[in-house]
Design a protein around this motif. Sequence first.
Motif, PDB file in Angstrom:
ATOM      1  N   LYS A 227       0.850  -1.180   0.000  1.00 57.16           N
ATOM      2  CA  LYS A 227       0.000   0.000   0.000  1.00 57.16           C
ATOM      3  C   LYS A 227       0.889   1.235   0.000  1.00 57.16           C
ATOM      4  O   LYS A 227       2.002   1.222   0.528  1.00 57.16           O
ATOM      5  CB  LYS A 227      -0.919   0.019   1.216  1.00 57.16           C
ATOM      6  N   GLY A 228       0.385   2.307  -0.609  1.00 54.99           N
ATOM      7  CA  GLY A 228       1.204   3.496  -0.626  1.00 54.99           C
ATOM      8  C   GLY A 228       0.579   4.630  -1.398  1.00 54.99           C
ATOM      9  O   GLY A 228      -0.612   4.660  -1.685  1.00 54.99           O
ATOM     10  N   ARG A 229       1.432   5.574  -1.748  1.00 54.39           N
ATOM     11  CA  ARG A 229       1.020   6.766  -2.485  1.00 54.39           C
ATOM     12  C   ARG A 229       2.150   7.180  -3.414  1.00 54.39           C
ATOM     13  O   ARG A 229       3.306   7.285  -2.996  1.00 54.39           O
ATOM     14  CB  ARG A 229       0.713   7.907  -1.516  1.00 54.39           C
ATOM     15  N   PHE A 230       1.813   7.390  -4.673  1.00 52.89           N
ATOM     16  CA  PHE A 230       2.762   7.973  -5.627  1.00 52.89           C
ATOM     17  C   PHE A 230       2.694   9.477  -5.475  1.00 52.89           C
ATOM     18  O   PHE A 230       1.666  10.103  -5.738  1.00 52.89           O
ATOM     19  CB  PHE A 230       2.411   7.545  -7.051  1.00 52.89           C
ATOM     20  N   LEU A 231       3.810  10.066  -5.029  1.00 55.04           N
ATOM     21  CA  LEU A 231       3.836  11.493  -4.726  1.00 55.04           C
ATOM     22  C   LEU A 231       4.168  12.338  -5.951  1.00 55.04           C
ATOM     23  O   LEU A 231       3.779  13.500  -6.034  1.00 55.04           O
ATOM     24  CB  LEU A 231       4.843  11.759  -3.600  1.00 55.04           C
ATOM     25  N   GLY A 232       4.893  11.756  -6.905  1.00 52.42           N
ATOM     26  CA  GLY A 232       5.241  12.500  -8.107  1.00 52.42           C
ATOM     27  C   GLY A 232       6.670  12.245  -8.526  1.00 52.42           C
ATOM     28  O   GLY A 232       7.344  11.338  -8.018  1.00 52.42           O
ATOM     29  N   SER A 233       7.162  13.058  -9.459  1.00 52.49           N
ATOM     30  CA  SER A 233       8.504  12.821 -10.000  1.00 52.49           C
ATOM     31  C   SER A 233       9.053  14.079 -10.635  1.00 52.49           C
ATOM     32  O   SER A 233       8.315  15.025 -10.936  1.00 52.49           O
ATOM     33  CB  SER A 233       8.460  11.696 -11.051  1.00 52.49           C
ATOM     34  N   ASN A 234      10.367  14.073 -10.809  1.00 49.60           N
ATOM     35  CA  ASN A 234      10.973  15.023 -11.730  1.00 49.60           C
ATOM     36  C   ASN A 234      11.725  14.230 -12.786  1.00 49.60           C
ATOM     37  O   ASN A 234      12.334  13.199 -12.497  1.00 49.60           O
ATOM     38  CB  ASN A 234      11.858  16.044 -11.011  1.00 49.60           C
ATOM     39  N   ILE A 235      11.649  14.693 -14.021  1.00 48.15           N
ATOM     40  CA  ILE A 235      12.123  13.955 -15.180  1.00 48.15           C
ATOM     41  C   ILE A 235      13.065  14.854 -15.984  1.00 48.15           C
ATOM     42  O   ILE A 235      12.792  16.046 -16.145  1.00 48.15           O
ATOM     43  CB  ILE A 235      10.945  13.507 -16.066  1.00 48.15           C
ATOM     44  N   SER A 236      14.161  14.290 -16.469  1.00 48.37           N
ATOM     45  CA  SER A 236      15.063  15.030 -17.345  1.00 48.37           C
ATOM     46  C   SER A 236      15.228  14.286 -18.660  1.00 48.37           C
ATOM     47  O   SER A 236      15.263  13.055 -18.686  1.00 48.37           O
ATOM     48  CB  SER A 236      16.420  15.249 -16.664  1.00 48.37           C
ATOM     49  N   VAL A 237      15.327  15.052 -19.746  1.00 53.41           N
ATOM     50  CA  VAL A 237      15.368  14.492 -21.093  1.00 53.41           C
ATOM     51  C   VAL A 237      16.504  15.118 -21.883  1.00 53.41           C
ATOM     52  O   VAL A 237      16.636  16.347 -21.926  1.00 53.41           O
ATOM     53  CB  VAL A 237      14.044  14.743 -21.843  1.00 53.41           C
ATOM     54  N   ASN A 238      17.340  14.283 -22.494  1.00 51.30           N
ATOM     55  CA  ASN A 238      18.216  14.672 -23.598  1.00 51.30           C
ATOM     56  C   ASN A 238      17.556  14.146 -24.866  1.00 51.30           C
ATOM     57  O   ASN A 238      17.474  12.937 -25.078  1.00 51.30           O
ATOM     58  CB  ASN A 238      19.613  14.034 -23.470  1.00 51.30           C
ATOM     59  N   VAL A 239      17.073  15.037 -25.703  1.00 50.70           N
ATOM     60  CA  VAL A 239      16.320  14.626 -26.881  1.00 50.70           C
ATOM     61  C   VAL A 239      17.271  14.085 -27.955  1.00 50.70           C
ATOM     62  O   VAL A 239      18.347  14.644 -28.202  1.00 50.70           O
ATOM     63  CB  VAL A 239      15.510  15.807 -27.450  1.00 50.70           C
ATOM     64  N   ASN A 240      16.881  12.996 -28.557  1.00 51.71           N
ATOM     65  CA  ASN A 240      17.606  12.466 -29.723  1.00 51.71           C
ATOM     66  C   ASN A 240      17.312  13.385 -30.896  1.00 51.71           C
ATOM     67  O   ASN A 240      16.268  13.288 -31.546  1.00 51.71           O
ATOM     68  CB  ASN A 240      17.144  11.043 -30.023  1.00 51.71           C
ATOM     69  N   THR A 241      18.223  14.314 -31.167  1.00 53.53           N
ATOM     70  CA  THR A 241      17.977  15.309 -32.206  1.00 53.53           C
ATOM     71  C   THR A 241      18.147  14.754 -33.610  1.00 53.53           C
ATOM     72  O   THR A 241      17.915  15.460 -34.588  1.00 53.53           O
ATOM     73  CB  THR A 241      18.908  16.516 -32.010  1.00 53.53           C
ATOM     74  N   GLY A 242      18.547  13.484 -33.716  1.00 53.86           N
ATOM     75  CA  GLY A 242      18.542  12.847 -35.025  1.00 53.86           C
ATOM     76  C   GLY A 242      17.130  12.648 -35.548  1.00 53.86           C
ATOM     77  O   GLY A 242      16.915  12.496 -36.750  1.00 53.86           O
ATOM     78  N   ILE A 243      16.144  12.631 -34.629  1.00 53.42           N
ATOM     79  CA  ILE A 243      14.731  12.567 -35.004  1.00 53.42           C
ATOM     80  C   ILE A 243      14.148  13.958 -34.813  1.00 53.42           C
ATOM     81  O   ILE A 243      14.189  14.515 -33.714  1.00 53.42           O
ATOM     82  CB  ILE A 243      13.975  11.533 -34.142  1.00 53.42           C
ATOM     83  N   ARG A 244      13.624  14.522 -35.868  1.00 48.86           N
ATOM     84  CA  ARG A 244      13.157  15.910 -35.818  1.00 48.86           C
ATOM     85  C   ARG A 244      11.718  15.972 -35.335  1.00 48.86           C
ATOM     86  O   ARG A 244      10.987  14.981 -35.295  1.00 48.86           O
ATOM     87  CB  ARG A 244      13.313  16.538 -37.199  1.00 48.86           C
ATOM     88  N   GLY A 245      11.301  17.196 -34.981  1.00 48.33           N
ATOM     89  CA  GLY A 245       9.934  17.416 -34.530  1.00 48.33           C
ATOM     90  C   GLY A 245       9.835  17.530 -33.019  1.00 48.33           C
ATOM     91  O   GLY A 245      10.823  17.458 -32.287  1.00 48.33           O
ATOM     92  N   TRP A 246       8.605  17.720 -32.553  1.00 46.55           N
ATOM     93  CA  TRP A 246       8.325  17.842 -31.123  1.00 46.55           C
ATOM     94  C   TRP A 246       8.441  16.474 -30.461  1.00 46.55           C
ATOM     95  O   TRP A 246       7.907  15.490 -30.959  1.00 46.55           O
ATOM     96  CB  TRP A 246       6.930  18.421 -30.939  1.00 46.55           C
ATOM     97  N   TRP A 247       9.144  16.419 -29.321  1.00 47.62           N
ATOM     98  CA  TRP A 247       9.443  15.143 -28.666  1.00 47.62           C
ATOM     99  C   TRP A 247       8.405  14.742 -27.623  1.00 47.62           C
ATOM    100  O   TRP A 247       8.381  13.594 -27.182  1.00 47.62           O
ATOM    101  CB  TRP A 247      10.802  15.227 -27.959  1.00 47.62           C
ATOM    102  N   GLY A 248       7.529  15.661 -27.178  1.00 52.25           N
ATOM    103  CA  GLY A 248       6.761  15.447 -25.951  1.00 52.25           C
ATOM    104  C   GLY A 248       5.300  15.064 -26.126  1.00 52.25           C
ATOM    105  O   GLY A 248       4.447  15.591 -25.411  1.00 52.25           O
TER     106      GLY A 248
END
Length: 426
Positions: A227-248
């Motif tokens: 039992k528990g609770r998911f409190l949240g997260s922080n996420i970091s991204v290095n985008v693969n710029t070999g693939i163009r366009g919006w990543w998110g």
Amino acid sequence: MRPTLNKIAIKVVVLILIIGCNRSNSNENGTILPDKLYTYTEDAETRWVSFENLTGAKGEGGKENNGAKGHAFDVLDAGESKTLLDMEGPGIINRIWMTIGIQSPEMMRSLVINMYWDHEEKPAVSVPFGDFFGMGHGKTAVYENALFANPEGKSFNSFIQMPFKSHARIEVVNESDIQLPTLFYDMNLQLLEAWDDDWLYFHCHWHRDTATTLTEDFEILPEVEGKGRFLGSNISVNVNTGIRGWWGEGEVKIFMDGDAEHPSLVGTGTEDYIGTGWGQGVFQTDYTGSLLSDTSTEQYAFYRYHIPDPVFFSADCRVTIQQMGGTGKELVRHMVKDGLGLSPVSIHSKPDFHRIYQPGSVADLEDPDLPDDGWANFYRSGDDLAAAAYFYLGSPSNHLPAIQAVEVRTWNLYGEHTQKTPYEIK
């Protein structure tokens, strides 16, 4: 005797407050943490722990220099670990403040915070220093939210409540190859008379995937049980710029209490999940924010904390985010032909929305039945993601993997290259 509605309501409020809402509370055993600033409480004994009083003992603070400032900081040699808190319980940590003499991205990822509850051998928290305090890529930022604060970009505050039943130990480990010349800290807690079995233990898990796999979701929180609770997260991204366009375009999914193929909770997109829309710039609020949005290096760091919208689970929980992007259909068609490692998912040609994804195959964008243009979503690959997931469990330990090696944590902290194919570093 059947409990009254008022008693049930009080117990629910107590649970919510003790596990992350930064409010005071009382438990059924009589321990009271006042929610009014003017209320006096006899059975919550305040302690401060720092190098000036390592045990937090009554009347033992500031003794090393005859009452003058004598031990405000310490040195942490390369490879050295140092215990900052070693306290018998029950108690609750309400605030942690720290600052360090070297705040480079390399040091912020090489320095590890470990937290152990109730004499467990495995830490409930084992996270790089910067990521624990809400900053991805080891890069500091001036910010404040409901859980953390870095008022001038030089110090690190946590206001997460961390109860412990019988014992708490917190250590910092310097896994860099250089000496950390100054480490300052101050931990503020209260010793309590009794523990309530409804209270939960704080946990935090960090991990990184330096090159995500096509159609496989990144796990923000691998499956935990109990039992528990998911409190949240922080996420970091290095985008693969070999693939163009919006990543998110990827949606956050929360699998809980027996969910198998499909989750109970699902969002609508990455920037949507953190409360913004149509792209992601720099912003901060109490519960959602993006502290880094660098279009020159394609580095991003963002957070979402489930405080007013709690995520409880009774048996298990797993949290993922799809690796998905989007751009114009014609560009997606060219990238597929060039073998860049993507798989089309849908085409939105207003007002029609075409669902074209089939697992195990790549949709044919040359199909004449599809619109000539429109916005195309697609699974991406090769992006570099890391996440610190904050959660509470009924157990003082978890079965998640140990923190990854310092070489993985510190690799490519500056987004220095474009197309990412470092599969060997996983």
